[in-house]
Design a protein around this motif. Structure first.
Motif, PDB file in Angstrom:
ATOM      1  N   LYS A   1      21.719  23.366  25.973  1.00 40.35           N
ATOM      2  CA  LYS A   1      23.163  23.538  26.009  1.00 40.35           C
ATOM      3  C   LYS A   1      23.535  24.789  25.224  1.00 40.35           C
ATOM      4  O   LYS A   1      23.145  24.954  24.082  1.00 40.35           O
ATOM      5  N   LEU A   2      24.292  25.644  25.859  1.00 43.58           N
ATOM      6  CA  LEU A   2      24.784  26.838  25.177  1.00 43.58           C
ATOM      7  C   LEU A   2      26.018  26.477  24.361  1.00 43.58           C
ATOM      8  O   LEU A   2      26.917  25.787  24.849  1.00 43.58           O
ATOM      9  N   CYS A   3      26.045  26.950  23.146  1.00 43.25           N
ATOM     10  CA  CYS A   3      27.230  26.731  22.315  1.00 43.25           C
ATOM     11  C   CYS A   3      27.383  27.922  21.370  1.00 43.25           C
ATOM     12  O   CYS A   3      27.105  27.817  20.176  1.00 43.25           O
ATOM     13  N   PRO A   4      27.782  29.060  21.921  1.00 41.45           N
ATOM     14  CA  PRO A   4      27.933  30.242  21.065  1.00 41.45           C
ATOM     15  C   PRO A   4      29.039  30.034  20.048  1.00 41.45           C
ATOM     16  O   PRO A   4      29.981  29.268  20.268  1.00 41.45           O
ATOM     17  N   ARG A   5      28.919  30.707  18.924  1.00 45.63           N
ATOM     18  CA  ARG A   5      29.949  30.596  17.894  1.00 45.63           C
ATOM     19  C   ARG A   5      31.252  31.224  18.377  1.00 45.63           C
ATOM     20  O   ARG A   5      32.327  30.723  18.113  1.00 45.63           O
ATOM     21  N   VAL A   6      31.119  32.352  19.087  1.00 45.42           N
ATOM     22  CA  VAL A   6      32.298  33.056  19.585  1.00 45.42           C
ATOM     23  C   VAL A   6      31.999  33.579  20.982  1.00 45.42           C
ATOM     24  O   VAL A   6      30.917  34.091  21.251  1.00 45.42           O
ATOM     25  N   LEU A   7      32.968  33.447  21.870  1.00 48.55           N
ATOM     26  CA  LEU A   7      32.888  33.989  23.212  1.00 48.55           C
ATOM     27  C   LEU A   7      34.117  34.866  23.406  1.00 48.55           C
ATOM     28  O   LEU A   7      35.244  34.415  23.210  1.00 48.55           O
ATOM     29  N   THR A   8      33.898  36.123  23.755  1.00 52.66           N
ATOM     30  CA  THR A   8      35.004  37.033  24.018  1.00 52.66           C
ATOM     31  C   THR A   8      35.116  37.223  25.520  1.00 52.66           C
ATOM     32  O   THR A   8      34.121  37.513  26.189  1.00 52.66           O
ATOM     33  N   LEU A   9      36.312  37.046  26.028  1.00 58.09           N
ATOM     34  CA  LEU A   9      36.549  37.130  27.468  1.00 58.09           C
ATOM     35  C   LEU A   9      37.564  38.242  27.733  1.00 58.09           C
ATOM     36  O   LEU A   9      38.649  38.251  27.157  1.00 58.09           O
ATOM     37  N   VAL A  10      37.191  39.183  28.580  1.00 62.77           N
ATOM     38  CA  VAL A  10      38.093  40.262  28.991  1.00 62.77           C
ATOM     39  C   VAL A  10      38.183  40.188  30.509  1.00 62.77           C
ATOM     40  O   VAL A  10      37.166  40.186  31.194  1.00 62.77           O
ATOM     41  N   GLU A  11      39.404  40.072  31.014  1.00 58.06           N
ATOM     42  CA  GLU A  11      39.584  39.891  32.455  1.00 58.06           C
ATOM     43  C   GLU A  11      40.732  40.727  32.983  1.00 58.06           C
ATOM     44  O   GLU A  11      41.685  41.020  32.281  1.00 58.06           O
ATOM     45  N   ASP A  12      40.597  41.135  34.245  1.00 58.47           N
ATOM     46  CA  ASP A  12      41.680  41.835  34.930  1.00 58.47           C
ATOM     47  C   ASP A  12      42.863  40.897  35.091  1.00 58.47           C
ATOM     48  O   ASP A  12      42.683  39.701  35.302  1.00 58.47           O
ATOM     49  N   GLU A  13      44.039  41.432  35.048  1.00 55.19           N
ATOM     50  CA  GLU A  13      45.241  40.649  35.330  1.00 55.19           C
ATOM     51  C   GLU A  13      45.586  40.801  36.806  1.00 55.19           C
ATOM     52  O   GLU A  13      46.661  41.209  37.187  1.00 55.19           O
ATOM     53  N   LEU A  14      44.605  40.472  37.628  1.00 58.81           N
ATOM     54  CA  LEU A  14      44.759  40.550  39.078  1.00 58.81           C
ATOM     55  C   LEU A  14      44.016  39.375  39.662  1.00 58.81           C
ATOM     56  O   LEU A  14      42.871  39.135  39.328  1.00 58.81           O
ATOM     57  N   GLY A  15      44.678  38.616  40.511  1.00 56.94           N
ATOM     58  CA  GLY A  15      44.006  37.483  41.123  1.00 56.94           C
ATOM     59  C   GLY A  15      44.317  37.413  42.594  1.00 56.94           C
ATOM     60  O   GLY A  15      45.305  37.960  43.076  1.00 56.94           O
ATOM     61  N   CYS A  16      43.466  36.747  43.314  1.00 55.89           N
ATOM     62  CA  CYS A  16      43.687  36.512  44.746  1.00 55.89           C
ATOM     63  C   CYS A  16      44.576  35.281  44.851  1.00 55.89           C
ATOM     64  O   CYS A  16      44.089  34.158  44.872  1.00 55.89           O
ATOM     65  N   THR A  17      45.874  35.475  44.856  1.00 53.75           N
ATOM     66  CA  THR A  17      46.807  34.352  44.820  1.00 53.75           C
ATOM     67  C   THR A  17      47.288  33.925  46.193  1.00 53.75           C
ATOM     68  O   THR A  17      48.050  32.990  46.319  1.00 53.75           O
ATOM     69  N   SER A  18      46.851  34.622  47.207  1.00 57.76           N
ATOM     70  CA  SER A  18      47.290  34.294  48.555  1.00 57.76           C
ATOM     71  C   SER A  18      46.140  34.521  49.517  1.00 57.76           C
ATOM     72  O   SER A  18      45.326  35.417  49.328  1.00 57.76           O
ATOM     73  N   SER A  19      46.083  33.702  50.548  1.00 59.56           N
ATOM     74  CA  SER A  19      45.038  33.914  51.543  1.00 59.56           C
ATOM     75  C   SER A  19      45.420  35.029  52.517  1.00 59.56           C
ATOM     76  O   SER A  19      44.595  35.481  53.293  1.00 59.56           O
TER      77      SER A  19
END
Length: 146
Positions: free
Chosen positions: A1-19
């Motif tokens: 089981k992975l359990c890192p002390r810290v996880l940093t997440l960087v993501e685009d503010e763009l999503g596929c919100t419509s088909s």
């Protein structure tokens, strides 16, 4: 089981919100137009750094963004996955968000101050949002195991 002390997440503010391809295409167009507008102000179009950012970083991302929702991937399962944010996926994997400290916010604002006007830093739901002229571009968050 992975359990890192810290996880940093960087993501685009763009999503596929419509088909619908056209809806997703215009969302992507506005997102990447804002990125190119911000690049125009910060890096001359004649520099090697700018060429590198465009060819190595942005070109493949633009192609994959448009291709994803232009194909069958954006139907049903693909669309359902794309609607889920990384934050919800990380939460379901057993992580909890850590609120950015005052020091984090001050440091981010100081670094942002080194660039020309137009960039904005916001805090939203334990995430730092980097925006260009009110258009959110990228979000960063920090997580730890529950």
């Amino acid at each position: 089981k992975l359990c890192p002390r810290v996880l940093t997440l960087v993501e685009d503010e763009l999503g596929c919100t419509s088909s619908a391809f056209t809806s997703h295409f215009f969302d992507a167009l506005h997102h990447y137009s804002a990125i190119f507008d911000s690049l125009e102000v910060t890096l001359s179009s004649q520099t090697k750094a700018r060429t590198l950012v465009e060819r190595v970083f942005l070109a493949p991302r633009i192609a994959s963004t448009v291709t994803f929702c232009g194909s069958s991937n954006c139907s049903d399962i693909g669309l359902e996955f794309a609607k889920r944010t990384w934050c919800s996926l990380v939460t379901s994997a057993g992580f909890k968000p850590i609120r950015p400290s005052v020091h984090n916010l001050c440091q981010a604002r100081l670094l942002l101050g080194l660039f020309k006007d137009g960039f904005k830093l916001d805090e939203d739901c334990n995430r730092l949002l980097l925006a260009w002229r009110s258009k959110p571009l990228i979000a960063a968050s920090v997580w730890t195991c529950k």
